[in-house]
Design an enzyme around this catalytic site. Structure first.
Site, PDB file in Angstrom:
ATOM      1  N   GLU B  94       0.822  -1.213   0.000  1.00 24.60           N
ATOM      2  CA  GLU B  94       0.000   0.000   0.000  1.00 24.60           C
ATOM      3  C   GLU B  94       0.853   1.259   0.000  1.00 24.60           C
ATOM      4  O   GLU B  94       0.499   2.263  -0.607  1.00 24.60           O
ATOM      5  CB  GLU B  94      -0.962   0.004   1.188  1.00 24.60           C
ATOM      6  CG  GLU B  94      -2.138  -0.942   1.039  1.00 24.60           C
ATOM      7  CD  GLU B  94      -1.776  -2.403   1.295  1.00 24.60           C
ATOM      8  OE1 GLU B  94      -0.671  -2.672   1.820  1.00 24.60           O
ATOM      9  OE2 GLU B  94      -2.594  -3.273   0.970  1.00 24.60           O
ATOM     10  N   HIS B 162     -11.172  -5.669   7.636  1.00 25.32           N
ATOM     11  CA  HIS B 162     -11.909  -5.198   6.456  1.00 25.32           C
ATOM     12  C   HIS B 162     -13.079  -4.298   6.821  1.00 25.32           C
ATOM     13  O   HIS B 162     -13.505  -3.488   6.019  1.00 25.32           O
ATOM     14  CB  HIS B 162     -12.441  -6.399   5.661  1.00 25.32           C
ATOM     15  CG  HIS B 162     -11.414  -7.435   5.383  1.00 25.32           C
ATOM     16  ND1 HIS B 162     -10.965  -8.303   6.343  1.00 25.32           N
ATOM     17  CD2 HIS B 162     -10.735  -7.726   4.243  1.00 25.32           C
ATOM     18  CE1 HIS B 162     -10.056  -9.103   5.809  1.00 25.32           C
ATOM     19  NE2 HIS B 162      -9.889  -8.763   4.534  1.00 25.32           N
TER      20      HIS B 162
END
Lengths: 398, 356
Positions: B94, B162
């Site tokens: 990321e 998540h």
């Protein structure tokens, strides 16, 4: 533990705790002043009912003091340490941490009724001159909600004039004088009196020669009397010719008071005005009226009047002449009363009298006297009859 | 000192579309809804498709966005249509995803990096932060406008990774605009504006709303752009103001059934529509804030503080919040539903405030 409570006699007006004169842990004697309560009219001391230690204060400064509410507890076993220890004891809770977990503001301490006001309610009451304590609260635990205030505003008969004031708190300048309770109460009374009672004023003149002579004779005998005492006494006697002057407007009738209770406006300088009442003047002698007046005036200036001494009058006298005014038409101070007597400055004036069949200019102590009436209750006929009789009594005092 | 956090009308010297001769197609702030309802996934994909088509500087990339079409199928078919040069997979990194986006933006491209799930943005924290402060700390010389798409929030079940929202983390990164659309129409308007904008945008795609029936809306038009900072009243009333966003909007609507309530969908958190909230609270005198994020320090705390400060004299009840408790999102659906604000728990709080 001995409980200290707010005295019961409060006659509907609101009181707040102004200052605690003793702190928790202090030794106190019986009848020693503990706390000052302030109403819109008087400051009242509450004294300790017993000797001991002030163990706990339950109503802090600025809290509202409802009659009967618990102000403090006095421990009578005399040990300050013990009193403090009791204060620290935590309240038992059935579920640990349950109180911390509950959302929203903490409940009002002491009693079940929620008397605290939300910001919105406070502002609406200020803007519209509404006494929230007189509203029936429909919120939780009887809390007065904004909707309750809105309903009260909608049902009021008085139409407000102009825009409501700004939504945000106003800025005070250094020279501004914030309203205290007395100023607000005076403003409220005056505005309501003018809005609801159609006022008419009649003007007479009174010659105080006879009174001055009588007063001097009494003083020579050691009985000092004020002019006010004579005026109060004369007003009471004049009621006989027009009893409705001693009455009040009610929806379905003119209610005539069974006793003549005369309030006398007493200026407190910058602090405003109070109206102590001499009860049942009709059954008092001139000397008794004088003594009552002296006592009330002195205590009014010390702020020591009881609530019952500034309420319940049936007629009012404004002695505006003592501060120099020749002529004034006072507003009916106490809502509902039929009339108010105004007495102007007493001064020597040239008057024309017939002496031995010839007109002569003489020097007499004179004062203008006015009677301002609620024209709903009485008309010019009773007004002038009353004033004629009043002047007659003054001028022929023996 | 306070200027140049965001684009204020004076163009930066380096970076962004607008420095490289970009000419945007016409736009309108009026939606013209037409046709069948489409879900939020389709709506977002269609906007990406159109902007890729009309603007060669747009690039879409991230983990599995290429042949797979993204784990939420948002980018399905885009690589096939626009090629591997413009829509491509990255390594599982990321920091690298956002870092390369910063470089692309500085070179005049419009990067659309995707963080696969909300929690995965944490490894990119420093890149995200430094991207946001760039305009300010270079006194408007450099800027790196981009659209960072981040799906998050609960979906069917919960979990600590998540399913988290934690939008405030981005609000606390100066220079980032934050969009939290609840439905397809708003997503279209906000995304299109972001792709033609001149500031970095955190575009939060709520997982539960991507294919939610409530969130489906007719296509609002090919030119529709919704400005940031414009909330929407999804219901109107007089007795209470309910402020919410994202997946909590339909729950608030259900809870406010048969109550005279203003339900305000903020749609963006940075900036947020303070004026609409304050105007409403001044009228209703009650304010309830509902969000999925954790209670302590959640964005609701900011709203509550502003309302308590600026509408203090109008309040007739406490400013209250219904939120997740300060716990990670539980996995089991029943446990997760216990933790999330529900129409019942929202309703109970509405009643507490109305009966206060």
């Amino acid at each position: 533990m001995i409980e200290v409570r707010v005295p019961d006699e409060q006659e509907g007006t609101k009181a707040v705790v102004r200052a605690w004169l003793r702190q928790v842990g202090d030794l106190v004697f019986e009848d020693e002043p503990l706390v000052e309560l302030e109403t819109d009219k008087v400051t009242q001391e509450v004294s300790s009912p017993a000797a001991g230690v002030l163990a706990e204060i339950l109503l802090d400064t600025d809290a509202e003091a409802v009659p009967g509410a618990l102000l403090a507890r006095i421990s009578t076993d005399g040990s300050p340490a013990k009193a403090a220890a009791q204060e620290e004891k935590p309240a038992a809770s059935p579920i640990e941490g349950a109180a911390d977990a509950a959302p929203g503001p903490r409940p009002s301490p002491g009693d079940d009724k929620e008397t605290r006001l939300s910001p919105s309610v406070r502002r609406a009451c200020l803007q519209h001159g509404i006494d929230a304590s007189r509203l029936e609260g429909t919120g939780r635990n009887g809390r007065v909600t904004r909707e309750d205030v809105d309903r009260a505003i909608a049902s009021a008969t008085v139409v407000s004039v102009g825009e409501p004031t700004t939504a945000q708190p106003r800025q005070f300048n250094a020279q501004d004088i914030p309203h205290d309770r007395m100023r607000l109460a005076i403003a409220d009374n005056m505005a309501r009196a003018v809005a609801e009672q159609p006022h008419v004023t009649a003007v007479f003149e009174a010659d105080f020669t006879a009174i001055a002579a009588h007063k001097a004779a009494m003083a020579a005998r050691g009985a000092k009397l004020s002019y006010t005492a004579y005026i109060v006494k004369a007003a009471a006697e004049a009621m006989a010719v027009a009893p409705a002057i001693n009455g009040r407007w009610e929806k379905d009738r003119i209610a005539i008071s069974p006793t003549i209770d005369i309030g006398v406006g007493t200026a407190l300088g910058e602090k405003g005005l109070v109206v102590p009442v001499v009860k049942d003047v009709g059954h008092l002698s001139l000397e008794e009226v004088g003594a009552r007046l002296d006592d009330l005036t002195r205590r009014a200036r010390d702020g020591k009047l009881e609530r019952s001494e500034v309420s319940g009058g049936s007629f009012t006298i404004s002695n505006h002449g003592v501060s120099g005014s020749l002529l004034a038409a006072p507003i009916i101070l106490h809502q509902g009363q039929a009339a108010i007597l105004g007495v102007g400055k007493l001064e020597k004036r040239v008057v024309v009298r017939t002496v031995n069949g010839r007109d002569a200019m003489l020097i007499h102590p004179m004062a203008y006297v006015t009677l301002t009436i609620d024209h709903r209750v009485v008309d010019g006929h009773q007004t002038n009859a009353w004033l004629s009789r009043f002047v007659e009594i003054i001028e022929n005092w023996k | 000192m306070a200027s140049n956090v965001f684009y204020e009308g004076e163009m930066q010297q380096v970076g962004g579309l607008w420095n490289s001769g970009y000419e945007p197609p016409p736009l309108t702030d009026e939606p013209t809804p037409a046709g069948q309802r489409i879900n939020m996934v389709t709506a977002i994909r269609k906007v990406l498709d159109q902007e890729l088509e009309s603007n060669p500087r747009v690039l879409v990339f991230g983990e599995d966005v290429g042949p797979k079409g993204g784990v939420h199928a948002v980018t399905l078919g885009l690589q096939e249509k626009f090629g591997k040069e413009r829509v491509f997979d990255t390594s599982l990194n990321e920091e690298g995803i956002v870092g390369r986006a910063v470089g692309m933006a500085l070179s005049g491209l419009m990067p659309v990096p995707e963080i696969q799930f909300r929690k995965y943005a944490e490894p990119a924290t420093e890149q995200i932060h430094d991207c946001g402060t760039m305009r300010w700390r270079t006194h408007n010389r450099f800027a790196a406008p981009m659209v960072l798409r981040v799906p998050g929030g609960f979906f069917k079940c919960g979990d600590p990774w998540h399913s988290m929202t934690n939008e405030v983390e981005f609000v606390h990164n100066p220079g980032w605009k934050v969009a939290v659309p609840s439905n397809a129409e708003d997503a279209v308007g906000l995304l299109r504006g972001s792709l033609r904008g001149n500031d970095p945008v955190l575009f939060f795609e709520h997982r539960a709303m991507l294919d939610d029936s409530w969130a489906r809306r007719p296509w609002p038009g090919d030119a529709y752009v919704l400005d940031f900072g414009r909330a929407k009243k999804t219901r109107e009333g007089d007795k209470i103001t309910i402020v919410t966003w994202g997946a909590m909007v339909p729950r608030c609507e259900a809870a406010a059934e048969s109550v005279s309530a203003d339900v305000i969908d903020l749609r963006t958190l940075q900036p947020w529509d303070k004026d609409m909230v304050l105007d409403s609270v001044r009228r209703t005198r009650r304010c309830l804030i509902v969000h999925e994020d954790l209670r302590t320090g959640g964005f609701g705390a900011e709203i509550a503080a502003v309302v308590a400060d600026e509408a203090f004299l109008d309040l007739d009840a406490p400013v209250a919040r219904v939120t997740m408790p300060d716990i990670p999102s539980p996995h089991h659906p029943k446990l997760m539903e216990w933790a999330l604000p529900s129409p019942e728990s929202i309703r109970a709080e509405i009643e507490r405030l109305m009966g206060f």
